[in-house]
Design a protein around this motif. Structure first.
Motif, PDB file in Angstrom:
ATOM      1  N   PHE A  26       0.843  -1.192   0.000  1.00 15.48           N
ATOM      2  CA  PHE A  26       0.000   0.000   0.000  1.00 15.48           C
ATOM      3  C   PHE A  26       0.883   1.250   0.000  1.00 15.48           C
ATOM      4  O   PHE A  26       2.024   1.220   0.465  1.00 15.48           O
ATOM      5  CB  PHE A  26      -0.900   0.028   1.234  1.00 15.48           C
ATOM      6  CG  PHE A  26      -2.088  -0.888   1.150  1.00 15.48           C
ATOM      7  CD1 PHE A  26      -2.149  -1.929   0.234  1.00 15.48           C
ATOM      8  CD2 PHE A  26      -3.174  -0.713   2.002  1.00 15.48           C
ATOM      9  CE1 PHE A  26      -3.244  -2.776   0.165  1.00 15.48           C
ATOM     10  CE2 PHE A  26      -4.271  -1.549   1.945  1.00 15.48           C
ATOM     11  CZ  PHE A  26      -4.308  -2.586   1.021  1.00 15.48           C
ATOM     12  N   SER A  27       0.337   2.358  -0.489  1.00 11.65           N
ATOM     13  CA  SER A  27       1.055   3.635  -0.488  1.00 11.65           C
ATOM     14  C   SER A  27       0.764   4.383   0.812  1.00 11.65           C
ATOM     15  O   SER A  27      -0.387   4.515   1.230  1.00 11.65           O
ATOM     16  CB  SER A  27       0.629   4.490  -1.686  1.00 11.65           C
ATOM     17  OG  SER A  27       0.945   3.839  -2.900  1.00 11.65           O
ATOM     18  N   TRP A  37      -3.671   4.489   4.356  1.00  9.86           N
ATOM     19  CA  TRP A  37      -2.863   3.853   3.316  1.00  9.86           C
ATOM     20  C   TRP A  37      -3.719   3.658   2.062  1.00  9.86           C
ATOM     21  O   TRP A  37      -4.897   3.316   2.157  1.00  9.86           O
ATOM     22  CB  TRP A  37      -2.350   2.491   3.806  1.00  9.86           C
ATOM     23  CG  TRP A  37      -1.443   2.571   5.005  1.00  9.86           C
ATOM     24  CD1 TRP A  37      -1.799   2.839   6.292  1.00  9.86           C
ATOM     25  CD2 TRP A  37      -0.034   2.386   5.011  1.00  9.86           C
ATOM     26  NE1 TRP A  37      -0.703   2.821   7.112  1.00  9.86           N
ATOM     27  CE2 TRP A  37       0.409   2.541   6.360  1.00  9.86           C
ATOM     28  CE3 TRP A  37       0.916   2.082   4.025  1.00  9.86           C
ATOM     29  CZ2 TRP A  37       1.738   2.421   6.723  1.00  9.86           C
ATOM     30  CZ3 TRP A  37       2.251   1.960   4.391  1.00  9.86           C
ATOM     31  CH2 TRP A  37       2.654   2.135   5.725  1.00  9.86           C
ATOM     32  N   ILE A  38      -3.114   3.890   0.906  1.00 10.95           N
ATOM     33  CA  ILE A  38      -3.838   3.789  -0.359  1.00 10.95           C
ATOM     34  C   ILE A  38      -3.580   2.431  -1.003  1.00 10.95           C
ATOM     35  O   ILE A  38      -2.429   2.037  -1.216  1.00 10.95           O
ATOM     36  CB  ILE A  38      -3.426   4.910  -1.329  1.00 10.95           C
ATOM     37  CG1 ILE A  38      -3.628   6.276  -0.655  1.00 10.95           C
ATOM     38  CG2 ILE A  38      -4.256   4.819  -2.618  1.00 10.95           C
ATOM     39  CD1 ILE A  38      -5.032   6.527  -0.155  1.00 10.95           C
ATOM     40  N   LYS A  39      -4.675   1.723  -1.294  1.00 17.17           N
ATOM     41  CA  LYS A  39      -4.579   0.393  -1.899  1.00 17.17           C
ATOM     42  C   LYS A  39      -4.203   0.521  -3.382  1.00 17.17           C
ATOM     43  O   LYS A  39      -4.784   1.336  -4.105  1.00 17.17           O
ATOM     44  CB  LYS A  39      -5.915  -0.336  -1.766  1.00 17.17           C
ATOM     45  CG  LYS A  39      -5.901  -1.769  -2.267  1.00 17.17           C
ATOM     46  CD  LYS A  39      -7.275  -2.422  -2.102  1.00 17.17           C
ATOM     47  CE  LYS A  39      -7.680  -2.478  -0.637  1.00 17.17           C
ATOM     48  NZ  LYS A  39      -8.950  -3.253  -0.464  1.00 17.17           N
ATOM     49  N   ASN A  41      -9.480   2.381   5.597  1.00 14.47           N
ATOM     50  CA  ASN A  41      -9.018   3.675   6.098  1.00 14.47           C
ATOM     51  C   ASN A  41     -10.003   4.289   7.083  1.00 14.47           C
ATOM     52  O   ASN A  41      -9.722   5.346   7.648  1.00 14.47           O
ATOM     53  CB  ASN A  41      -8.761   4.633   4.934  1.00 14.47           C
ATOM     54  CG  ASN A  41      -7.468   4.308   4.208  1.00 14.47           C
ATOM     55  OD1 ASN A  41      -6.476   3.928   4.823  1.00 14.47           O
ATOM     56  ND2 ASN A  41      -7.480   4.442   2.890  1.00 14.47           N
ATOM     57  N   GLN A  52       0.122   7.320   3.291  1.00 14.74           N
ATOM     58  CA  GLN A  52      -0.385   8.693   3.339  1.00 14.74           C
ATOM     59  C   GLN A  52      -0.153   9.290   4.726  1.00 14.74           C
ATOM     60  O   GLN A  52       0.264  10.421   4.848  1.00 14.74           O
ATOM     61  CB  GLN A  52      -1.873   8.711   3.002  1.00 14.74           C
ATOM     62  CG  GLN A  52      -2.191   8.260   1.586  1.00 14.74           C
ATOM     63  CD  GLN A  52      -1.598   9.193   0.538  1.00 14.74           C
ATOM     64  OE1 GLN A  52      -1.863  10.397   0.550  1.00 14.74           O
ATOM     65  NE2 GLN A  52      -0.801   8.646  -0.367  1.00 14.74           N
TER      66      GLN A  52
END
Length: 267
Positions: free
Chosen positions: A179-180, A187-189, A205, A182
């Motif tokens: 995940f990215s 966290w961005i999937k 989130n 933030q």
């Protein structure tokens, strides 16, 4: 020696009686003031422990100081059962916490945890929906993950952090999910992932959800339990030795009572 053994048993049980009062008061306070599932979950065991200590100490005091052999016999019986139970629990604690260790992740300051690494008995406890609902309530009430948000760390700072097992398992997705970052709890999937870890789909989130239902969260809780149980087991060994000494003195007092009751004129 006759008076000494009875007086010593009485004195030790007065200390236990004094200990039982704040324990019982704490349990009653939780029953009236507890507003969360976590607090309500604690009230019954605390009240039961307070009542148990109160009754046992009273039996010991009256039995030793008033030379009541019947009460002292009941006291010794309860003490014997307590010693056996404590011994069995100590052995059990060492056995069920023998398995399970955090896995080191390259480039990370924290470890990650897998539920399958722990004993089957512990896995069954956290996989029980009723048990996990109560545990999750405690984690949410304790704001375990929200405390991370106050750090406002960059990604490099975050991955270098020494997270606790619960924070690592419940407050972020597993590293395999890619995940990215933030923020600490956002966290961005990615559009696609090669990971087969079901926790990647469980993560949310939503700050009330996060990874509280993830297998990694349950593993983090077990890692924390393992550490606590190891410490408790060591304390139990010391307490067990203390109980055996008290039990031995109580046996002397019981023999003295029986002898005095058999020979009322003996001095």
């Amino acid at each position: 020696m006759v008076k000494f053994s009875n007086s010593l048993v009485g004195f030790l049980n007065i200390l236990i009686l004094l200990l039982s009062i704040p324990v019982l008061a704490g349990g009653i306070w939780l029953s009236h003031r507890g507003s969360t599932d976590c607090e309500k979950f604690l009230q019954k065991p605390v009240i039961a422990l307070g009542v148990f200590l109160l009754l046992v100490s009273l039996a010991g005091i009256v039995g030793a100081c008033c030379r009541q052999s019947c009460l002292l016999w009941v006291y010794l019986l309860v003490m014997f059962v307590l010693i056996v139970l404590l011994f069995c629990f100590t052995i059990f604690a060492f056995v069920v916490t023998n398995k399970g260790v955090g896995q080191v992740v390259s480039g990370r300051g924290y470890k990650e945890y897998k539920l399958g690494d722990y004993s089957n008995w512990l896995q069954k406890r956290v996989n029980n929906n009723n048990n996990w609902r109560k545990i999750k309530s405690c984690l949410q009430d304790g704001k375990v993950c929200q405390s991370l948000q106050q750090n406002n760390e960059t990604y490099s700072q975050f991955i270098s952090s020494n997270l606790s097992p619960i924070q690592s398992g419940c407050c972020k997705p597993p590293s395999d999910c890619n995940f990215s970052y933030q923020s600490e709890t956002v966290w961005i999937k990615p559009a696609s992932t090669n990971s087969t870890d079901p926790d990647c789909d469980t993560w949310s989130n939503n700050q009330d959800v996060l990874c509280y239902d993830c297998m990694s969260c349950k593993a983090g809780v077990l890692a924390n339990i393992k550490s606590d149980w190891k410490k408790v087991a060591v304390v139990n060994i010391v307490f067990l030795i203390f109980l055996i000494i008290v039990y031995s003195v109580g046996c002397c007092a019981f023999r003295n009572n029986r002898r005095d009751n058999s020979y009322p004129g003996w001095k």
